[in-house]
Design a protein around this motif. Structure first.
Motif, PDB file in Angstrom:
ATOM      1  N   PHE A  89      18.000  31.641  21.987  1.00 59.04           N
ATOM      2  CA  PHE A  89      18.536  31.703  20.638  1.00 59.04           C
ATOM      3  C   PHE A  89      20.046  31.541  20.735  1.00 59.04           C
ATOM      4  N   ARG A  90      20.674  31.290  19.596  1.00 55.35           N
ATOM      5  CA  ARG A  90      22.128  31.186  19.614  1.00 55.35           C
ATOM      6  C   ARG A  90      22.705  31.755  18.327  1.00 55.35           C
ATOM      7  N   GLN A  91      23.954  32.164  18.428  1.00 59.18           N
ATOM      8  CA  GLN A  91      24.634  32.713  17.255  1.00 59.18           C
ATOM      9  C   GLN A  91      26.064  32.211  17.231  1.00 59.18           C
ATOM     10  N   ALA A  92      26.372  31.458  16.196  1.00 58.72           N
ATOM     11  CA  ALA A  92      27.725  30.955  15.995  1.00 58.72           C
ATOM     12  C   ALA A  92      28.523  31.975  15.188  1.00 58.72           C
ATOM     13  N   PRO A  93      29.838  31.921  15.267  1.00 53.50           N
ATOM     14  CA  PRO A  93      30.671  32.872  14.519  1.00 53.50           C
ATOM     15  C   PRO A  93      30.362  32.821  13.033  1.00 53.50           C
ATOM     16  N   GLY A  94      30.131  33.988  12.458  1.00 51.35           N
ATOM     17  CA  GLY A  94      29.876  34.077  11.028  1.00 51.35           C
ATOM     18  C   GLY A  94      28.504  33.636  10.591  1.00 51.35           C
ATOM     19  N   LYS A  95      27.639  33.329  11.547  1.00 51.35           N
ATOM     20  CA  LYS A  95      26.288  32.870  11.202  1.00 51.35           C
ATOM     21  C   LYS A  95      25.237  33.787  11.812  1.00 51.35           C
ATOM     22  N   GLU A  96      24.037  33.670  11.286  1.00 52.44           N
ATOM     23  CA  GLU A  96      22.939  34.450  11.839  1.00 52.44           C
ATOM     24  C   GLU A  96      22.445  33.827  13.140  1.00 52.44           C
ATOM     25  N   ARG A  97      21.815  34.660  13.935  1.00 54.29           N
ATOM     26  CA  ARG A  97      21.230  34.164  15.176  1.00 54.29           C
ATOM     27  C   ARG A  97      20.064  33.238  14.828  1.00 54.29           C
ATOM     28  N   GLU A  98      19.978  32.118  15.555  1.00 52.47           N
ATOM     29  CA  GLU A  98      18.947  31.140  15.251  1.00 52.47           C
ATOM     30  C   GLU A  98      18.184  30.737  16.502  1.00 52.47           C
ATOM     31  N   PHE A  99      16.966  30.309  16.267  1.00 50.96           N
ATOM     32  CA  PHE A  99      16.079  29.860  17.328  1.00 50.96           C
ATOM     33  C   PHE A  99      16.557  28.544  17.921  1.00 50.96           C
ATOM     34  N   VAL A 100      16.472  28.419  19.234  1.00 46.60           N
ATOM     35  CA  VAL A 100      16.810  27.183  19.931  1.00 46.60           C
ATOM     36  C   VAL A 100      15.554  26.570  20.555  1.00 46.60           C
ATOM     37  N   ALA A 101      14.909  27.323  21.435  1.00 45.65           N
ATOM     38  CA  ALA A 101      13.737  26.795  22.136  1.00 45.65           C
ATOM     39  C   ALA A 101      12.961  27.937  22.766  1.00 45.65           C
ATOM     40  N   THR A 102      11.698  27.675  23.071  1.00 40.19           N
ATOM     41  CA  THR A 102      10.904  28.654  23.781  1.00 40.19           C
ATOM     42  C   THR A 102       9.933  27.956  24.714  1.00 40.19           C
ATOM     43  N   VAL A 103       9.570  28.652  25.769  1.00 29.96           N
ATOM     44  CA  VAL A 103       8.563  28.160  26.717  1.00 29.96           C
ATOM     45  C   VAL A 103       7.561  29.279  26.933  1.00 29.96           C
ATOM     46  N   THR A 104       6.288  28.926  26.900  1.00 32.14           N
ATOM     47  CA  THR A 104       5.249  29.935  27.061  1.00 32.14           C
ATOM     48  C   THR A 104       5.196  30.453  28.488  1.00 32.14           C
ATOM     49  N   ARG A 105       4.459  31.523  28.669  1.00 31.19           N
ATOM     50  CA  ARG A 105       4.481  32.230  29.961  1.00 31.19           C
ATOM     51  C   ARG A 105       4.028  31.357  31.109  1.00 31.19           C
ATOM     52  N   SER A 106       3.088  30.460  30.864  1.00 27.03           N
ATOM     53  CA  SER A 106       2.612  29.588  31.944  1.00 27.03           C
ATOM     54  C   SER A 106       3.285  28.229  31.925  1.00 27.03           C
ATOM     55  N   ALA A 107       4.274  28.073  31.067  1.00 27.28           N
ATOM     56  CA  ALA A 107       5.039  26.820  30.946  1.00 27.28           C
ATOM     57  C   ALA A 107       4.202  25.650  30.460  1.00 27.28           C
ATOM     58  N   ASP A 108       3.074  25.926  29.811  1.00 29.54           N
ATOM     59  CA  ASP A 108       2.232  24.828  29.350  1.00 29.54           C
ATOM     60  C   ASP A 108       2.650  24.302  27.988  1.00 29.54           C
ATOM     61  N   ARG A 109       3.486  25.060  27.272  1.00 35.87           N
ATOM     62  CA  ARG A 109       3.968  24.606  25.975  1.00 35.87           C
ATOM     63  C   ARG A 109       5.441  24.953  25.795  1.00 35.87           C
ATOM     64  N   THR A 110       6.142  24.041  25.117  1.00 37.59           N
ATOM     65  CA  THR A 110       7.532  24.294  24.743  1.00 37.59           C
ATOM     66  C   THR A 110       7.706  23.958  23.270  1.00 37.59           C
ATOM     67  N   TYR A 111       8.632  24.656  22.649  1.00 39.79           N
ATOM     68  CA  TYR A 111       8.926  24.435  21.233  1.00 39.79           C
ATOM     69  C   TYR A 111      10.440  24.413  21.063  1.00 39.79           C
ATOM     70  N   TYR A 112      10.895  23.573  20.126  1.00 40.93           N
ATOM     71  CA  TYR A 112      12.321  23.413  19.894  1.00 40.93           C
ATOM     72  C   TYR A 112      12.636  23.453  18.406  1.00 40.93           C
ATOM     73  N   ALA A 113      13.823  23.930  18.106  1.00 41.15           N
ATOM     74  CA  ALA A 113      14.340  23.759  16.758  1.00 41.15           C
ATOM     75  C   ALA A 113      14.603  22.272  16.548  1.00 41.15           C
ATOM     76  N   ASP A 114      14.450  21.817  15.328  1.00 39.74           N
ATOM     77  CA  ASP A 114      14.544  20.382  15.051  1.00 39.74           C
ATOM     78  C   ASP A 114      15.871  19.792  15.523  1.00 39.74           C
ATOM     79  N   SER A 115      16.950  20.500  15.336  1.00 41.64           N
ATOM     80  CA  SER A 115      18.265  19.948  15.664  1.00 41.64           C
ATOM     81  C   SER A 115      18.498  19.849  17.174  1.00 41.64           C
ATOM     82  N   MET A 116      17.638  20.463  17.976  1.00 36.37           N
ATOM     83  CA  MET A 116      17.781  20.435  19.421  1.00 36.37           C
ATOM     84  C   MET A 116      16.820  19.458  20.090  1.00 36.37           C
ATOM     85  N   LYS A 117      15.819  18.999  19.355  1.00 35.57           N
ATOM     86  CA  LYS A 117      14.835  18.113  19.954  1.00 35.57           C
ATOM     87  C   LYS A 117      15.490  16.842  20.470  1.00 35.57           C
ATOM     88  N   GLY A 118      15.133  16.479  21.686  1.00 40.69           N
ATOM     89  CA  GLY A 118      15.690  15.283  22.292  1.00 40.69           C
ATOM     90  C   GLY A 118      17.007  15.504  23.008  1.00 40.69           C
TER      91      GLY A 118
END
Length: 124
Positions: free
Chosen positions: A37-66
């Motif tokens: 996750f990330r938090q910029a000054p004056g903003k709320e903390r936001e989701f960036v990416a996650t990986v499941t415990r076995s690394a079989d799936r990953t998910y990204y916030a739209d602005s980070m994809k690619g």
């Protein structure tokens, strides 16, 4: 309990790259989904990416994809965030998080453990 320590932040120019690391200690690393996750000054903390415990799936916030890639090495108890094509708006404190909940992986509430964060600053 699990303890998380982030590293790898710093100052980089627009278009540059950084790789963040998050080292975990304590309970068995492989039972946790790991998120960034990330938090910029004056903003709320936001989701960036996650990986499941076995690394079989990953998910990204739209602005980070690619541009960002999350990965993990369960033998080293470490999760990584490779960040490419960085922009000034990526400037934030980046936090690593661990959780066992298998739903709503983009929600902060799905993560019970948090690191202290590492600063990423992208200059224009």
């Amino acid at each position: 309990q699990v303890q998380l320590v982030e590293s790898g932040g710093g100052l980089v120019q627009t278009g540059g790259s950084l790789r963040l690391s998050c080292a975990a200690s304590g309970r068995i690393f492989g039972i946790y989904n790991m998120g960034w996750f990330r938090q910029a000054p004056g903003k709320e903390r936001e989701f960036v990416a996650t990986v499941t415990r076995s690394a079989d799936r990953t998910y990204y916030a739209d602005s980070m994809k690619g541009r960002f890639t999350i990965s993990r090495d369960n033998t080293k108890n470490t999760v990584y965030l490779q960040m490419n094509s960085l922009k000034p708006e990526d400037t934030a404190v980046y936090y690593c998080a661990a959780g066992q909940t298998n739903i709503r992986l983009s929600s902060m509430t799905s993560y019970a453990y948090w690191g202290q964060g590492t600063q990423v600053t992208v200059s224009s």
